[in-house]
Design a protein around this motif. Structure first.
Motif, PDB file in Angstrom:
ATOM      1  N   LEU A 161      40.964  35.807  10.306  1.00 11.05           N
ATOM      2  CA  LEU A 161      42.031  36.673  10.804  1.00 11.05           C
ATOM      3  C   LEU A 161      43.274  35.866  11.154  1.00 11.05           C
ATOM      4  CD1 LEU A 161      39.948  39.142  12.971  1.00 11.05           C
ATOM      5  CD2 LEU A 161      41.440  39.760  11.075  1.00 11.05           C
ATOM      6  N   LEU A 162      43.065  34.694  11.732  1.00 13.00           N
ATOM      7  CA  LEU A 162      44.211  33.842  12.063  1.00 13.00           C
ATOM      8  C   LEU A 162      44.931  33.405  10.796  1.00 13.00           C
ATOM      9  CD1 LEU A 162      45.864  32.393  14.190  1.00 13.00           C
ATOM     10  CD2 LEU A 162      44.180  30.550  14.184  1.00 13.00           C
ATOM     11  N   ASP A 163      44.169  33.005   9.778  1.00 13.69           N
ATOM     12  CA  ASP A 163      44.782  32.589   8.515  1.00 13.69           C
ATOM     13  C   ASP A 163      45.560  33.736   7.873  1.00 13.69           C
ATOM     14  OD1 ASP A 163      43.750  30.049   8.742  1.00 13.69           O
ATOM     15  OD2 ASP A 163      41.960  30.468   7.543  1.00 13.69           O
ATOM     16  N   ALA A 164      45.036  34.961   8.022  1.00 10.56           N
ATOM     17  CA  ALA A 164      45.674  36.114   7.392  1.00 10.56           C
ATOM     18  C   ALA A 164      46.999  36.471   8.054  1.00 10.56           C
ATOM     19  CB  ALA A 164      44.733  37.319   7.439  1.00 10.56           C
ATOM     20  N   HIS A 165      47.164  36.130   9.337  1.00 15.39           N
ATOM     21  CA  HIS A 165      48.356  36.549  10.067  1.00 15.39           C
ATOM     22  C   HIS A 165      49.337  35.416  10.367  1.00 15.39           C
ATOM     23  CE1 HIS A 165      45.689  40.000  10.811  1.00 15.39           C
ATOM     24  NE2 HIS A 165      46.798  40.679  10.810  1.00 15.39           N
ATOM     25  N   LEU A 166      48.914  34.183  10.154  1.00 15.14           N
ATOM     26  CA  LEU A 166      49.841  33.066  10.327  1.00 15.14           C
ATOM     27  C   LEU A 166      50.630  32.900   9.030  1.00 15.14           C
ATOM     28  CD1 LEU A 166      50.714  30.751  12.239  1.00 15.14           C
ATOM     29  CD2 LEU A 166      49.040  29.302  11.068  1.00 15.14           C
TER      30      LEU A 166
END
Length: 237
Positions: A161-166
């Protein structure tokens, strides 16, 4: 919000446990009916990092004691406003295409505490459809299907999720304050911070202190419109 039991919730805890036990045969029955392309997973959201309490089928490789996916986090973030998500299409990290449904479970007070999820592998169906479309001269690019991280490790789900939104073109240091707040708000809305120790994991990935992460989360929530936010032991200092 979270659905962790409190000491004075003995009857409600017993009710939720009874519902989960009653659904055990349903999990096996659905999977047996649809065969090897079907997987059924029963989740207890009172423990997000180990929410899988029953599973039948091997479509996503889930096992009992495994973590919820980002779909489960999204349901958790919506709390008691969550509703069933039926017949949606997603894709695994290995490229399998799934048709899925997530049905939320509520106790007699209306509190969402779990979910029954059905995943059907339709990868081969899609390939046959593509072949038939090509033969009929109607072939064309299919729309992008969102990738969902399924796994028994909650850390991998948070990382996904972090990779998708950063933003891919920016590091944390290269983000302006509004975009930093937007990142924390997006993660919060998807239930990331309802998971214990997720705040520490996000801070480590971004290369900032735990205190700074709490500060950005607090500012993001303050800047957002009024309303309930997912909370957990991991989202409070």
């Amino acid at each position: 919000m979270t659905v962790e039991d409190h000491p004075d919730e003995g009857p409600r805890r017993a009710e939720r446990d009874a519902i989960l036990r009653a659904l055990g045969p349903v999990v096996n029955g659905i999977a047996a009916t649809f065969g090897p392309v079907c997987e059924v997973v029963l989740h207890d959201y009172r423990r997000p990092a180990a929410s899988v309490v029953a599973v039948a089928g091997e479509v996503t490789g889930r096992t009992v004691g495994g973590a919820m996916s980002e779909i489960g986090m999204r349901v958790l973030a919506r709390g008691d406003d969550a509703d069933h998500e039926l017949n949606y299409v997603t894709r695994t990290g290995t490229g399998r295409t799934l048709k899925s449904s997530t049905m939320v479970l509520r106790d007699s007070a209306g509190t969402v505490f779990g979910a029954l999820c059905v995943n059907v592998d339709v990868t081969e169906v899609g390939r046959v459809q593509g072949l038939l479309a090509a033969l009929a001269g109607a072939g064309g690019p299919s729309p992008d299907t969102p990738v969902t991280t399924f796994g028994d490790d909650i850390d991998s789900v948070v990382d996904s999720l972090l990779d998708a939104h950063l933003p891919h073109d920016r590091s944390w240091a290269g983000l302006e304050r509004p975009r930093r707040l937007a990142l924390f708000r997006a993660l919060d809305e998807r239930g990331v911070f309802a998971v214990r120790r997720a705040i520490e994991q996000v801070a480590a990935r971004l290369g900032i202190s735990r205190a700074s992460a709490y500060s950005y989360l607090s500012q993001a929530r303050t800047a957002a419109e009024p309303g309930p936010h997912p909370t957990s032991e991991g989202a409070h200092p």
